[in-house]
Design an enzyme around this catalytic site. Sequence first.
Site, mmCIF file in Angstrom:
data_model
loop_
_atom_site.group_PDB
_atom_site.id
_atom_site.type_symbol
_atom_site.label_atom_id
_atom_site.label_comp_id
_atom_site.label_asym_id
_atom_site.label_seq_id
_atom_site.Cartn_x
_atom_site.Cartn_y
_atom_site.Cartn_z
ATOM 1 N N THR A 27 0.811 -1.221 0.000
ATOM 2 C CA THR A 27 0.000 0.000 0.000
ATOM 3 C C THR A 27 0.841 1.266 0.000
ATOM 4 O O THR A 27 0.342 2.343 -0.299
ATOM 5 C CB THR A 27 -0.914 0.038 1.242
ATOM 6 O OG1 THR A 27 -0.094 0.167 2.418
ATOM 7 C CG2 THR A 27 -1.750 -1.240 1.345
ATOM 8 N N ASP A 63 17.374 4.391 -2.692
ATOM 9 C CA ASP A 63 16.924 4.309 -1.306
ATOM 10 C C ASP A 63 17.927 5.053 -0.414
ATOM 11 O O ASP A 63 19.068 4.604 -0.242
ATOM 12 C CB ASP A 63 16.815 2.848 -0.872
ATOM 13 C CG ASP A 63 16.182 2.688 0.510
ATOM 14 O OD1 ASP A 63 16.783 3.205 1.487
ATOM 15 O OD2 ASP A 63 15.124 2.077 0.612
ATOM 16 N N ASP A 66 19.398 3.022 2.616
ATOM 17 C CA ASP A 66 20.406 2.036 2.214
ATOM 18 C C ASP A 66 21.715 2.695 1.846
ATOM 19 O O ASP A 66 22.812 2.201 2.177
ATOM 20 C CB ASP A 66 19.899 1.224 1.009
ATOM 21 C CG ASP A 66 18.877 0.171 1.419
ATOM 22 O OD1 ASP A 66 18.807 -0.153 2.619
ATOM 23 O OD2 ASP A 66 18.164 -0.322 0.533
#
Length: 210
Positions: free
Chosen positions: A109, A201, A204
């Site tokens: 979601t 990201d 990361d």
Amino acid sequence: MAGKVTYLDHPLIQHKISRLRDKSTGTNEFRSLVEEIAMLMGYEALRDLPTEEVTVETPIETCKTPVIAGRKMAVVPILRAGLGMVSGITALVPTAKIGHIGLYRDEETHEPHEYYCKLPDPIEERLIVVTDPMLATGGSAVAAVDFIKQHGGKNIKFLCIIAAPEGVERLQKAHPDIQIYVGHLDRELNEAAYICPGLGDAGDRIFGTK
């Protein structure tokens, strides 16, 4: 009424963001760049800090001179990527207290879920600077500000390095009373809710994880 958004187009900020985008930029340099960008953004975002005059004795004479007034500031990173921006802000305001809001994003979601919230007390009397390198869907940012307001926070600034138009719009609509500072407004979100062209990201790349 939509919240105020400030796009920080300073050449130093834009140059460092370009280095962040490069996939060949390693963890150590990436982490340093995020800190430097946060400091530059903080310099701009904190230009309206209230001041009061104090008396200081210089080597020449006694004078009245301004210092930052009021309660200490609070920096509240959204975990975990927001942590990368904290040291840049606290380099400017070393007395700032630090809170933490932990959110994770549902992979299907893309909506945020809270797993941790710890804020300095009393939070209602402080200027609160929320940090997150990326403002993508806006879900995490909206949820974080919701939590802060539920705890009594009122004077809130949100700092992000890169934003998607969708995230800016959502945060503005949900919290029209806060100030939003953006290093660069990117083109759009892709189907996976990643900012394009973005930088991947941020968490990361800051922490060297995959």
